[in-house]
Design a protein around this motif. Sequence first.
Motif, PDB file in Angstrom:
ATOM      1  N   MET A 150      14.178  10.188   4.811  1.00 34.26           N
ATOM      2  CA  MET A 150      12.801  10.147   4.329  1.00 34.26           C
ATOM      3  C   MET A 150      12.137  11.459   4.751  1.00 34.26           C
ATOM      4  O   MET A 150      12.258  11.891   5.885  1.00 34.26           O
ATOM      5  N   THR A 151      11.404  12.029   3.838  1.00 34.90           N
ATOM      6  CA  THR A 151      10.685  13.262   4.150  1.00 34.90           C
ATOM      7  C   THR A 151       9.341  12.945   4.784  1.00 34.90           C
ATOM      8  O   THR A 151       8.857  11.806   4.699  1.00 34.90           O
ATOM      9  N   ASN A 152       8.741  13.949   5.403  1.00 31.05           N
ATOM     10  CA  ASN A 152       7.406  13.771   5.976  1.00 31.05           C
ATOM     11  C   ASN A 152       6.411  13.366   4.892  1.00 31.05           C
ATOM     12  O   ASN A 152       5.540  12.535   5.132  1.00 31.05           O
ATOM     13  N   GLN A 153       6.536  13.936   3.721  1.00 22.71           N
ATOM     14  CA  GLN A 153       5.610  13.614   2.630  1.00 22.71           C
ATOM     15  C   GLN A 153       5.739  12.148   2.239  1.00 22.71           C
ATOM     16  O   GLN A 153       4.744  11.461   2.052  1.00 22.71           O
ATOM     17  N   GLU A 154       6.968  11.666   2.141  1.00 23.10           N
ATOM     18  CA  GLU A 154       7.176  10.256   1.815  1.00 23.10           C
ATOM     19  C   GLU A 154       6.601   9.356   2.906  1.00 23.10           C
ATOM     20  O   GLU A 154       5.965   8.347   2.612  1.00 23.10           O
ATOM     21  N   ALA A 155       6.823   9.752   4.150  1.00 21.51           N
ATOM     22  CA  ALA A 155       6.273   8.978   5.269  1.00 21.51           C
ATOM     23  C   ALA A 155       4.748   8.979   5.212  1.00 21.51           C
ATOM     24  O   ALA A 155       4.109   7.953   5.463  1.00 21.51           O
ATOM     25  N   LYS A 156       4.160  10.105   4.883  1.00 24.37           N
ATOM     26  CA  LYS A 156       2.696  10.182   4.796  1.00 24.37           C
ATOM     27  C   LYS A 156       2.170   9.244   3.710  1.00 24.37           C
ATOM     28  O   LYS A 156       1.160   8.566   3.909  1.00 24.37           O
ATOM     29  N   TRP A 157       2.832   9.182   2.567  1.00 20.68           N
ATOM     30  CA  TRP A 157       2.380   8.294   1.488  1.00 20.68           C
ATOM     31  C   TRP A 157       2.411   6.833   1.940  1.00 20.68           C
ATOM     32  O   TRP A 157       1.487   6.074   1.691  1.00 20.68           O
ATOM     33  N   ILE A 158       3.496   6.485   2.608  1.00 16.93           N
ATOM     34  CA  ILE A 158       3.625   5.108   3.098  1.00 16.93           C
ATOM     35  C   ILE A 158       2.539   4.811   4.132  1.00 16.93           C
ATOM     36  O   ILE A 158       1.870   3.775   4.081  1.00 16.93           O
ATOM     37  N   LEU A 159       2.350   5.737   5.072  1.00 17.78           N
ATOM     38  CA  LEU A 159       1.373   5.511   6.128  1.00 17.78           C
ATOM     39  C   LEU A 159      -0.062   5.516   5.618  1.00 17.78           C
ATOM     40  O   LEU A 159      -0.914   4.812   6.157  1.00 17.78           O
ATOM     41  N   GLU A 160      -0.344   6.288   4.583  1.00 22.11           N
ATOM     42  CA  GLU A 160      -1.704   6.268   4.012  1.00 22.11           C
ATOM     43  C   GLU A 160      -2.057   4.873   3.510  1.00 22.11           C
ATOM     44  O   GLU A 160      -3.183   4.405   3.683  1.00 22.11           O
ATOM     45  N   ALA A 161      -1.104   4.201   2.902  1.00 20.19           N
ATOM     46  CA  ALA A 161      -1.340   2.827   2.439  1.00 20.19           C
ATOM     47  C   ALA A 161      -1.509   1.896   3.640  1.00 20.19           C
ATOM     48  O   ALA A 161      -2.375   1.011   3.639  1.00 20.19           O
ATOM     49  N   GLU A 162      -0.705   2.093   4.677  1.00 25.14           N
ATOM     50  CA  GLU A 162      -0.809   1.276   5.887  1.00 25.14           C
ATOM     51  C   GLU A 162      -2.134   1.514   6.607  1.00 25.14           C
ATOM     52  O   GLU A 162      -2.710   0.591   7.174  1.00 25.14           O
ATOM     53  N   ILE A 163      -2.620   2.729   6.574  1.00 21.72           N
ATOM     54  CA  ILE A 163      -3.907   3.056   7.205  1.00 21.72           C
ATOM     55  C   ILE A 163      -5.012   2.215   6.590  1.00 21.72           C
ATOM     56  O   ILE A 163      -5.852   1.658   7.299  1.00 21.72           O
TER      57      ILE A 163
END
Length: 107
Positions: free
Chosen positions: A1-14
């Motif tokens: 998983m790339t940082n960008q993919e992780a950021k997208w996932i975490l933005e939804a979790e935020i």
Amino acid sequence: MTNQEAKWILEAEIEKKKKSIGNESNFLRELTDDRSVLMYIEILQSEGKPLPAGSGYDSYTEWKTQIEKEIKSGETSLVRIETERAELRAFEFFVENAPLVDSPSEA
């Protein structure tokens, strides 16, 4: 998983964390109400008064047990919210600070 993919996932979790944390005042109100009801039950019981008409409970013990469960549940929810606050801080930190381009060792 790339940082960008992780950021997208975490933005939804935020967003989910923020909504959940936003319910804290509701839990605090319910907890206050439940504690007041528990005190009321204890007063009625100590005075030897009958259960209020239409209470829906067969005994003071049953009523107290239910309210104590609700208090425990509310307290557990408040502890969970504290955990979510910590997770929120970590997620926001990552989203704000992780580089968009992963280092070669992460790819």
